[in-house]
Scaffold this motif. Sequence first.
Motif, short mmCIF file in Angstrom:
data_model
loop_
_atom_site.label_atom_id
_atom_site.label_comp_id
_atom_site.label_asym_id
_atom_site.label_seq_id
_atom_site.Cartn_x
_atom_site.Cartn_y
_atom_site.Cartn_z
N LYS A 81 5.65 10.16 4.28
CA LYS A 81 4.74 11.30 4.24
C LYS A 81 3.46 10.89 3.51
O LYS A 81 3.51 10.48 2.34
CB LYS A 81 5.41 12.47 3.47
CG LYS A 81 5.30 13.82 4.21
CD LYS A 81 6.08 14.89 3.54
CE LYS A 81 5.21 15.76 2.62
NZ LYS A 81 3.78 15.76 2.87
N LEU A 82 2.33 10.95 4.22
CA LEU A 82 1.08 10.55 3.56
C LEU A 82 0.68 11.61 2.54
O LEU A 82 0.88 12.80 2.75
CB LEU A 82 -0.02 10.38 4.62
CG LEU A 82 0.21 9.34 5.72
CD1 LEU A 82 -1.07 9.15 6.53
CD2 LEU A 82 0.69 8.02 5.14
N LEU A 92 0.82 -1.23 0.00
CA LEU A 92 0.00 0.00 0.00
C LEU A 92 0.85 1.27 0.00
O LEU A 92 0.32 2.37 -0.18
CB LEU A 92 -0.91 0.02 1.23
CG LEU A 92 -2.05 -1.01 1.31
CD1 LEU A 92 -2.72 -0.95 2.69
CD2 LEU A 92 -3.09 -0.76 0.22
N LEU A 93 2.15 1.12 0.17
CA LEU A 93 3.02 2.29 0.38
C LEU A 93 2.85 3.36 -0.70
O LEU A 93 2.60 4.52 -0.40
CB LEU A 93 4.47 1.80 0.42
CG LEU A 93 5.50 2.63 1.14
CD1 LEU A 93 5.07 2.94 2.57
CD2 LEU A 93 6.85 1.90 1.14
N TRP A 94 2.97 2.96 -1.96
CA TRP A 94 2.88 3.94 -3.05
C TRP A 94 1.50 4.59 -3.08
O TRP A 94 1.36 5.78 -3.39
CB TRP A 94 3.20 3.29 -4.40
CG TRP A 94 4.67 3.28 -4.71
CD1 TRP A 94 5.50 2.21 -4.75
CD2 TRP A 94 5.48 4.43 -5.00
NE1 TRP A 94 6.78 2.60 -5.05
CE2 TRP A 94 6.80 3.96 -5.20
CE3 TRP A 94 5.23 5.79 -5.08
CZ2 TRP A 94 7.87 4.81 -5.50
CZ3 TRP A 94 6.29 6.64 -5.39
CH2 TRP A 94 7.60 6.16 -5.60
N LEU A 95 0.48 3.84 -2.78
CA LEU A 95 -0.88 4.42 -2.77
C LEU A 95 -0.95 5.53 -1.72
O LEU A 95 -1.39 6.65 -2.00
CB LEU A 95 -1.91 3.35 -2.46
CG LEU A 95 -2.34 2.40 -3.58
CD1 LEU A 95 -3.20 1.27 -3.02
CD2 LEU A 95 -3.09 3.14 -4.69
N TYR A 96 -0.48 5.22 -0.50
CA TYR A 96 -0.58 6.21 0.58
C TYR A 96 0.32 7.42 0.33
O TYR A 96 0.01 8.53 0.74
CB TYR A 96 -0.21 5.57 1.94
CG TYR A 96 -1.41 5.08 2.72
CD1 TYR A 96 -1.74 3.72 2.77
CD2 TYR A 96 -2.23 5.98 3.40
CE1 TYR A 96 -2.84 3.29 3.47
CE2 TYR A 96 -3.34 5.54 4.12
CZ TYR A 96 -3.63 4.19 4.16
OH TYR A 96 -4.73 3.76 4.86
N LYS A 97 1.44 7.22 -0.34
CA LYS A 97 2.36 8.33 -0.59
C LYS A 97 1.91 9.17 -1.77
O LYS A 97 2.12 10.38 -1.81
CB LYS A 97 3.79 7.80 -0.87
CG LYS A 97 4.49 7.27 0.36
CD LYS A 97 5.70 6.41 0.04
CE LYS A 97 6.85 7.14 -0.59
NZ LYS A 97 8.08 6.28 -0.62
N PHE A 104 -2.16 1.57 9.40
CA PHE A 104 -1.02 1.89 8.53
C PHE A 104 -0.05 2.82 9.25
O PHE A 104 1.16 2.59 9.30
CB PHE A 104 -1.52 2.55 7.24
CG PHE A 104 -0.45 2.79 6.21
CD1 PHE A 104 0.18 4.03 6.12
CD2 PHE A 104 -0.04 1.78 5.36
CE1 PHE A 104 1.19 4.25 5.19
CE2 PHE A 104 0.97 2.00 4.41
CZ PHE A 104 1.59 3.23 4.35
N VAL A 105 -0.60 3.86 9.90
CA VAL A 105 0.27 4.82 10.61
C VAL A 105 0.95 4.15 11.80
O VAL A 105 2.14 4.38 12.05
CB VAL A 105 -0.57 6.05 11.04
CG1 VAL A 105 0.22 6.95 11.98
CG2 VAL A 105 -1.01 6.84 9.81
N THR A 106 0.23 3.26 12.50
CA THR A 106 0.86 2.52 13.61
C THR A 106 2.06 1.72 13.09
O THR A 106 3.15 1.76 13.65
CB THR A 106 -0.16 1.56 14.25
OG1 THR A 106 -1.27 2.30 14.71
CG2 THR A 106 0.46 0.76 15.39
#
Lengths: 215, 215, 31
Positions: free
Chosen positions: A205-206, A165-170, A188-190
């Motif tokens: 960085k979201l 999910l990293l690229w999606l959130y970034k 996700f943030v945890t």
Amino acid sequence: QTLYTYPENWRAFKALIAAQYSGAKIKVLSTPPQFHFGQTNKTPEFLKKFPVGKVPAFEGDDGFCVFESNAIAHYVGNDELRGSTKEAAAQIIQWVSFADSDIVPPASTWVFPTLGIMHYNKQATEYAKEEVKRILGVLDSHLKTRTFLVGERVTLADITVVCTLLWLYKQVLEPSFRQPYDNVNRWFVTCINQPQFKAVLGEVKLCEKMAQFDA
Amino acid sequence: QTLYTYPENWRAFKALIAAQYSGAKIKVLSTPPQFHFGQTNKTPEFLKKFPVGKVPAFEGDDGFCVFESNAIAHYVGNDELRGSTKEAAAQIIQWVSFADSDIVPPASTWVFPTLGIMHYNKQATEYAKEEVKRILGVLDSHLKTRTFLVGERVTLADITVVCTLLWLYKQVLEPSFRQPYDNVNRWFVTCINQPQFKAVLGEVKLCEKMAQFDA
Amino acid sequence: MAVNFLMHDKVWFDKFKYDDAERKYYEHMNG
């Protein structure tokens, strides 16, 4: 122990975060002269060890070689991460398979054009956005009553799905898009604030503004 | 223990063959009135157990539920099939991931039009054929010095890759196409003749004439 | 830039089309 990859490879992050939990020491070879993606992984000696020529690829100091990111993360992890019961191990594999089969295709379809590495296709992107909503919905209801995906602690399931999910959130999950999925956002943030994740991912960085395709 | 699926689902075969090795007793619900694919898996009670609504889906007699075929096969299998050392377990996951990421896409692209599932696309099919040749080449060189994919006995790696190649061998890998890969052919025929495979797959007839697309 | 390596990532972009077609085929078969 050595991990061959190109730089900033989210698939390699899975193994590196797993190693942070297990304490395995891994040397990353990702830039010339040690490793030149597109050249080194096409040489006969590399293909002898890794016949498919894909990265990430792992070589243990005992000469043990394995490719496929999920296999590497499993190998460098520990029993805690792999699941200490049959049930936990199966549920971890369930979420790892779900990440590869249901998240990777729509996430790549949506994100790649915003990075300028693939042509933008409006219909495909709109479909991918709906798929991402479906996936976040599944994860959100699962995480309504749970802190982590399987059991009470971080496992390979959390590591794999977070990295997927990293690229999606970034890049594209701007606040208004991700707002309905607050259990996923919390989870996700945890995870990315766990020291073992931060040691590999640094400060994540979201996304604040959904990136549009980069013509 | 119950497996929900539609009939003749190669993904479900993985778990059923694994259960033959472990002795796990599995009841297959695949036809009405017990299970009606497209209806039962969309009901609220099914989605409560299996939020993604996909099959195969597994429910243990203790109420333990898991979806994703690789997770189910892992759960109903035994330690022998899963890999008894860290190295074996990692190599099994490597081949299982390889099957999903490298074999399923070209196999579906080539076979689906011959079953009337998808429209025929000449360019996509030709590309898929080349990919299948690459995959068979990788497996053939790996199996030159091995009887099975990992270690000296059948594991989830063999079960998964055999089930993933099943439609190719039945539908399009005619003798002239498969002739260069005799280590793979030997391995495939050995596996499908194991009693545990035959109990699930029955008699597997290898393709004699490459099926063309079914307009 | 590291992002450019991402284009080499092996992704089955058409997977949803195949999943959809397969689902419809078996729903039809079991109709």
